[in-house]
Design an enzyme around this catalytic site. Structure first.
Site, PDB file in Angstrom:
ATOM      1  N   SER A 101     -13.251  67.801  87.051  1.00  0.00           N
ATOM      2  CA  SER A 101     -14.240  66.897  86.896  1.00  0.00           C
ATOM      3  C   SER A 101     -13.447  65.688  87.937  1.00  0.00           C
ATOM      4  O   SER A 101     -14.023  64.947  87.507  1.00  0.00           O
ATOM      5  CB  SER A 101     -14.494  66.090  85.638  1.00  0.00           C
ATOM      6  OG  SER A 101     -15.073  67.156  84.702  1.00  0.00           O
ATOM      7  N   TYR A 144     -21.793  72.778  92.796  1.00  0.00           N
ATOM      8  CA  TYR A 144     -20.847  72.084  91.493  1.00  0.00           C
ATOM      9  C   TYR A 144     -19.418  73.522  91.102  1.00  0.00           C
ATOM     10  O   TYR A 144     -17.986  72.214  90.644  1.00  0.00           O
ATOM     11  CB  TYR A 144     -21.592  72.120  90.437  1.00  0.00           C
ATOM     12  CG  TYR A 144     -20.868  71.702  89.070  1.00  0.00           C
ATOM     13  CD1 TYR A 144     -20.825  70.127  88.751  1.00  0.00           C
ATOM     14  CD2 TYR A 144     -21.042  72.283  88.585  1.00  0.00           C
ATOM     15  CE1 TYR A 144     -20.251  69.521  88.063  1.00  0.00           C
ATOM     16  CE2 TYR A 144     -20.098  71.717  86.824  1.00  0.00           C
ATOM     17  CZ  TYR A 144     -19.470  70.491  86.535  1.00  0.00           C
ATOM     18  OH  TYR A 144     -18.951  69.826  86.149  1.00  0.00           O
ATOM     19  N   VAL A 175     -10.884  69.130  82.592  1.00  0.00           N
ATOM     20  CA  VAL A 175     -10.940  70.100  81.678  1.00  0.00           C
ATOM     21  C   VAL A 175      -8.714  70.646  82.106  1.00  0.00           C
ATOM     22  O   VAL A 175      -8.851  71.099  81.790  1.00  0.00           O
ATOM     23  CB  VAL A 175     -11.767  70.687  81.399  1.00  0.00           C
ATOM     24  CG1 VAL A 175     -13.096  70.098  80.536  1.00  0.00           C
ATOM     25  CG2 VAL A 175     -12.256  72.238  82.258  1.00  0.00           C
TER      26      VAL A 175
END
Ligand code: GLU
Length: 307
Positions: A66, A191, A261
């Site tokens: 992220s 993504y 993460v």
């Protein structure tokens, strides 16, 4: 006032976190990430005048996950400016980063660009505004980290794609509210690519220095954002950058941060430095457990915070 002895402080923190490295859990919902040894710990500081301080495994690349959302937000803001806020909000979510419930209640308008739903919308904006989004993102990150070797990890991306049911659900859901223009596959592939980029603590401290320097990379002089936009990204990192623990982070650490993460966290002290830390095991909120403690110690020992 003389600058703190950053090297001594980083080395002290390395000692102090050793016991914490046994606590928490390495993320395993992306199978490929589950293999990363929990003993890893690195930390790096880069000051605005270019001095680099590091300790532990600070040169070892890890999965940004992220943390990459800050860079795609940078590209999207640069491309369409404030129009972005018609498609994504700016409030902390108070829910987990991959929550579906909130999206339904709020008609497909994700709360902020750092939860997964928001990042998928941002990815859609980047796809619309760059001829080659992957190349553009990679060039941007290579440019501001100064690391021309930095690259994605295709195995991590594939591993996430194979298990990315929740992100696929989010993308489909957003699409049903007409808040995605590209195909679900294109948005998800971009993504997963951005999440799989691998960088070290030193790369990331360098790579976030533009946010400590009013949007401009201090050594290339390249302006990625206006001072006003950099200020606002820092504000979003403070309020939304560390999952559902941003309040605790503001309280404990007191600087804008973005976590992932993969166990990385990057923090910005405007006009002074960028700091990054990596330790793979996460706490219950999904932030690196030892990394969060290390940043708390860093701002306490240096006396530096935005408050
Ligand atoms: N690729 C991860 C996901 O979408 C990123 C999560 C994170 O680092 O917060 O689940």
């Amino acid at each position: 006032v003389s600058a703190p002895d950053y090297q001594a402080i980083l080395d002290e923190i390395l000692d102090e976190v050793q016991l914490l490295l046994q606590q928490g859990d390495v993320a395993n919902y992306i199978p490929r990430l589950a293999h990363v040894p929990r003993e890893k710990f690195g930390m790096a500081v880069v000051t605005l005048d270019g001095q680099v301080f590091q300790t532990g495994d600070a040169r070892e690349p890890f999965s940004m996950q992220s943390i990459s959302k800050v860079y795609t937000l940078t590209l999207a803001l640069d491309a369409i400016g404030d129009k972005l806020w018609q498609r994504v909000g700016r409030e902390p979510s108070g829910n987990s980063f991959n929550s579906l419930v909130q999206l339904e209640l709020e008609n497909g308008l994700p709360r902020n660009p750092f939860i997964n739903a928001g990042a998928l919308v941002v990815a859609d904006v980047v796809l619309a505004s760059c001829a080659d989004s992957r190349a553009q993102l990679l060039a941007t990150i290579r440019g501001c980290t100064g690391n021309a070797q930095l690259r994605d990890d295709a195995e991590v991306a594939l591993s996430e794609k194979a298990h990315g049911f929740r992100n696929a659900a989010l993308a489909n859901f957003i699409r049903s509210f007409d808040n995605l223009d590209h195909s679900i596959d294109d948005v998800l592939d971009f993504y997963f690519y951005q999440c799989s980029l691998a960088a070290s603590c030193v790369d990331l401290a360098r790579g976030f220095l533009f946010l400590a320097n009013q949007g401009r990379c201090p050594w290339t002089g390249n302006a990625l954002l206006s001072p006003d936009q950099a200020k606002r990204i820092n504000a979003l990192m403070l309020t939304c950058g560390t999952y559902d623990a941003a309040g605790d982070f503001a309280y404990d650490v007191g600087i804008p941060c973005k976590s992932g993460v993969g166990g990385g966290i990057v923090g910005v002290i405007p006009n002074v430095l960028a700091v990054s830390v990596w330790s793979p095991a996460l706490n219950a909120k999904g932030n690196s457990l030892a990394g969060s403690a290390a940043l708390e110690r860093f701002t306490s020992k240096t006396g530096l915070s935005i408050f």
